[in-house]
Design a protein around this motif. Structure first.
Motif, PDB file in Angstrom:
ATOM      1  N   THR A 148       0.839  -1.205   0.000  1.00 40.27           N
ATOM      2  CA  THR A 148       0.000   0.000   0.000  1.00 40.27           C
ATOM      3  C   THR A 148       0.868   1.247   0.000  1.00 40.27           C
ATOM      4  N   LEU A 149       1.939   1.225   0.774  1.00 39.60           N
ATOM      5  CA  LEU A 149       2.838   2.360   0.882  1.00 39.60           C
ATOM      6  C   LEU A 149       3.500   2.692  -0.460  1.00 39.60           C
ATOM      7  N   SER A 150       3.698   1.677  -1.286  1.00 40.80           N
ATOM      8  CA  SER A 150       4.350   1.913  -2.584  1.00 40.80           C
ATOM      9  C   SER A 150       3.468   2.720  -3.533  1.00 40.80           C
ATOM     10  N   ARG A 151       2.179   2.869  -3.210  1.00 38.87           N
ATOM     11  CA  ARG A 151       1.263   3.640  -4.054  1.00 38.87           C
ATOM     12  C   ARG A 151       1.270   5.130  -3.701  1.00 38.87           C
ATOM     13  N   VAL A 152       1.993   5.489  -2.616  1.00 40.06           N
ATOM     14  CA  VAL A 152       2.092   6.899  -2.223  1.00 40.06           C
ATOM     15  C   VAL A 152       3.159   7.570  -3.086  1.00 40.06           C
ATOM     16  N   THR A 153       2.785   8.688  -3.723  1.00 36.72           N
ATOM     17  CA  THR A 153       3.702   9.423  -4.610  1.00 36.72           C
ATOM     18  C   THR A 153       3.579  10.921  -4.320  1.00 36.72           C
ATOM     19  N   VAL A 154       4.368  11.712  -5.016  1.00 36.28           N
ATOM     20  CA  VAL A 154       4.292  13.167  -4.860  1.00 36.28           C
ATOM     21  C   VAL A 154       2.917  13.681  -5.261  1.00 36.28           C
ATOM     22  N   PRO A 180       0.216  12.125  -2.131  1.00 36.86           N
ATOM     23  CA  PRO A 180       1.051  12.063  -0.922  1.00 36.86           C
ATOM     24  C   PRO A 180       0.322  11.590   0.332  1.00 36.86           C
ATOM     25  N   ALA A 181      -0.685  10.765   0.176  1.00 36.71           N
ATOM     26  CA  ALA A 181      -1.423  10.233   1.327  1.00 36.71           C
ATOM     27  C   ALA A 181      -2.034   8.898   0.932  1.00 36.71           C
ATOM     28  N   ILE A 182      -2.181   7.995   1.904  1.00 37.57           N
ATOM     29  CA  ILE A 182      -2.804   6.693   1.644  1.00 37.57           C
ATOM     30  C   ILE A 182      -4.319   6.863   1.594  1.00 37.57           C
ATOM     31  N   ARG A 183      -4.933   6.292   0.567  1.00 34.22           N
ATOM     32  CA  ARG A 183      -6.387   6.353   0.424  1.00 34.22           C
ATOM     33  C   ARG A 183      -6.978   4.968   0.672  1.00 34.22           C
ATOM     34  N   ALA A 184      -8.252   4.924   1.005  1.00 29.55           N
ATOM     35  CA  ALA A 184      -8.932   3.640   1.211  1.00 29.55           C
ATOM     36  C   ALA A 184      -8.872   2.796  -0.051  1.00 29.55           C
ATOM     37  N   ALA A 185      -8.961   3.464  -1.211  1.00 25.54           N
ATOM     38  CA  ALA A 185      -8.916   2.740  -2.490  1.00 25.54           C
ATOM     39  C   ALA A 185      -7.562   2.055  -2.691  1.00 25.54           C
ATOM     40  N   ASP A 186      -6.486   2.693  -2.203  1.00 22.83           N
ATOM     41  CA  ASP A 186      -5.154   2.082  -2.313  1.00 22.83           C
ATOM     42  C   ASP A 186      -5.102   0.778  -1.520  1.00 22.83           C
ATOM     43  N   LEU A 187      -5.629   0.827  -0.302  1.00 20.98           N
ATOM     44  CA  LEU A 187      -5.616  -0.356   0.558  1.00 20.98           C
ATOM     45  C   LEU A 187      -6.478  -1.473  -0.033  1.00 20.98           C
ATOM     46  N   LEU A 188      -7.623  -1.108  -0.596  1.00 22.16           N
ATOM     47  CA  LEU A 188      -8.523  -2.092  -1.186  1.00 22.16           C
ATOM     48  C   LEU A 188      -7.872  -2.781  -2.378  1.00 22.16           C
ATOM     49  N   GLU A 189      -7.237  -1.990  -3.249  1.00 23.09           N
ATOM     50  CA  GLU A 189      -6.595  -2.559  -4.433  1.00 23.09           C
ATOM     51  C   GLU A 189      -5.430  -3.454  -4.041  1.00 23.09           C
ATOM     52  N   THR A 190      -4.646  -3.019  -3.080  1.00 23.64           N
ATOM     53  CA  THR A 190      -3.525  -3.835  -2.606  1.00 23.64           C
ATOM     54  C   THR A 190      -4.022  -5.137  -2.009  1.00 23.64           C
ATOM     55  N   SER A 191      -5.118  -5.065  -1.256  1.00 22.98           N
ATOM     56  CA  SER A 191      -5.701  -6.263  -0.662  1.00 22.98           C
ATOM     57  C   SER A 191      -6.120  -7.257  -1.734  1.00 22.98           C
TER      58      SER A 191
END
Length: 405
Positions: A257-263, A266-277
């Motif tokens: 999930t952290l690898s989806r954070v970029t400039v 710059p913040a983790i979103r619920a969608a990032d966690l869902l996709e990673t899951s």
């Protein structure tokens, strides 16, 4: 991040994101001991006091630390020992012996390793002893100080404690626990054998107070707290908790999930966690389930029923077969009325595919119908396989749904 906050920042967004990722990846990958164990404060205090009474006051004790793999049992013990060994008197006087049931596979090997860790090879020499108890007593006697009046305290830690309980006659455990109940030698025996998921999620993703950009860290941590209240995030964490209570699997989810954070993000979103899951759970077992026969799927459903009935305890083929027969007799299923040898073959195929795991060691000889096994797939994988199975009988799906409550 808001523009107002960015204006107050002392670092660029790129630098902040890079620094945050570095700190959090080190937390997940390097596995450094925390300053204090999280969520087990009372257990930490109790264990520290118990071992201090052995190390400082010469009082013998024994304790068993129980919890699922990856829950933090070893971390708890290491944190306690770290604080204990900061006391000069303890560091200079206490002896530590670490044993592991996966390495010391019998009492003879365990005793040899105790001798090595206590540096008593020269003391033992070629001496021959009549029993394990005499040998262990001699070792502890050899630890007595120069005046021969008092012994140095010894802390024994037994990882994979349950495997020591499987040793013939349990000689090692019997003697260590017997010594820990006597006043002759100060000994502590600590056994370790195989929550707070949302709180751990927040703690593992939060930036420390000494982060170089206070403004970035403040908004980052506020965002993490908001994620904890998000229904999507809660569902993802619940799924992980039910499939694996191992903190290492949570760390893998957070790293990806952290690898989806970029400039630009710059913040983790619920969608990032869902996709990673989704990426993490698209595993080989789910794909294997889609290729099973209807008989094999029914056996897995029967196992799921048994797991619920016996609260996660292992089961054997005979129990699975009985559960399966109850279903086909209730529904008068002629298409599923297979002979027992055919059902055994299907059961063995599931074991070859590693969808079920034997609980006994390779040296244990049981009839195959009575060998204990455990189901290695979760509810969502099973239901997904049933939904995608062509022309799956409706009552089989209903039977599965009743198992998942």
């Amino acid at each position: 991040m808001s523009k107002r906050k960015l204006k107050e920042s002392t670092l660029s967004v790129g630098d902040c994101v890079s620094k945050a990722q570095t700190i959090l990846r080190e937390r997940y990958c390097h596995q450094k001991l925390p300053e204090k164990p999280f969520g087990v404060e009372s257990q930490y205090k109790h264990l520290l006091e118990l071992l201090r009474r052995t190390a400082v006051h010469g009082e013998s004790n024994s304790v068993l630390i129980v919890g699922p793999r990856g829950a933090g049992k070893t971390m708890l013990l290491k944190c306690v020992l770290r604080e204990l060994l900061e006391v000069k008197q303890v560091k200079e006087n206490v002896l530590l012996v670490h044993l592991n049931g996966l390495l010391q596979t019998d009492d003879r090997v365990a005793l040899k390793d105790i001798t090595r860790q206590l540096h008593l090879e020269n003391v033992v020499g070629d001496k021959v002893f009549g029993s394990f108890a005499e040998n262990l007593a001699f070792l502890l006697e050899a630890l007595k100080k120069g005046d021969r009046s008092s012994s140095r305290p010894v802390l024994f830690t037994l990882d994979e404690f349950d495997l020591f309980a499987q040793h013939k006659n349990q000689t090692l455990l019997y003697n260590l626990l017997d010594i820990s109940q006597s006043a002759q030698t100060p000994v502590a025996v600590v056994g370790l054998t195989c929550r707070l998921y949302k709180e751990i999620f927040a703690q593992q993703l939060s930036l420390p107070e000494d982060f170089p950009d206070k403004s970035f860290a403040e908004e980052w941590n506020e965002n993490i707290q908001s994620l904890c209240e998000d229904k999507t995030v809660e569902d993802v964490l619940k799924k992980y908790f039910h499939s694996s209570k191992d903190i290492r699997s949570l760390h893998m989810l957070l790293i990806l999930t952290l690898s989806r954070v970029t400039v630009s993000n710059p913040a983790i979103r619920a969608a990032d966690l869902l996709e990673t899951s989704r990426l993490c759970t698209a595993d080989s077992k789910a794909n294997i389930l889609h290729g099973l026969s209807i008989l094999e799927l029914c056996l897995i459903i029967a196992m799921k029923h048994l797991s619920d009935i016996y609260d996660g305890e292992p089961f054997n083929f005979q129990m699975v077969h009985n559960e399966f027969k109850k279903f086909i007799q209730r529904k008068a299923h002629s298409i599923l009325n297979f002979e027992k040898p055919v059902v055994i073959k299907a059961f063995e195929h599931l074991q070859q595919l590693e969808l079920i795991k034997p609980m006994d060691g390779p040296s244990v000889k049981n009839q195959r119908e009575y060998q204990l096994v455990k189901l290695m797939v979760d509810n969502s994988q099973i239901m997904d396989a049933l939904q995608k199975y062509p022309q799956c009988p409706t009552d089989v799906k209903q039977w599965a749904a009743s198992a998942f409550g």
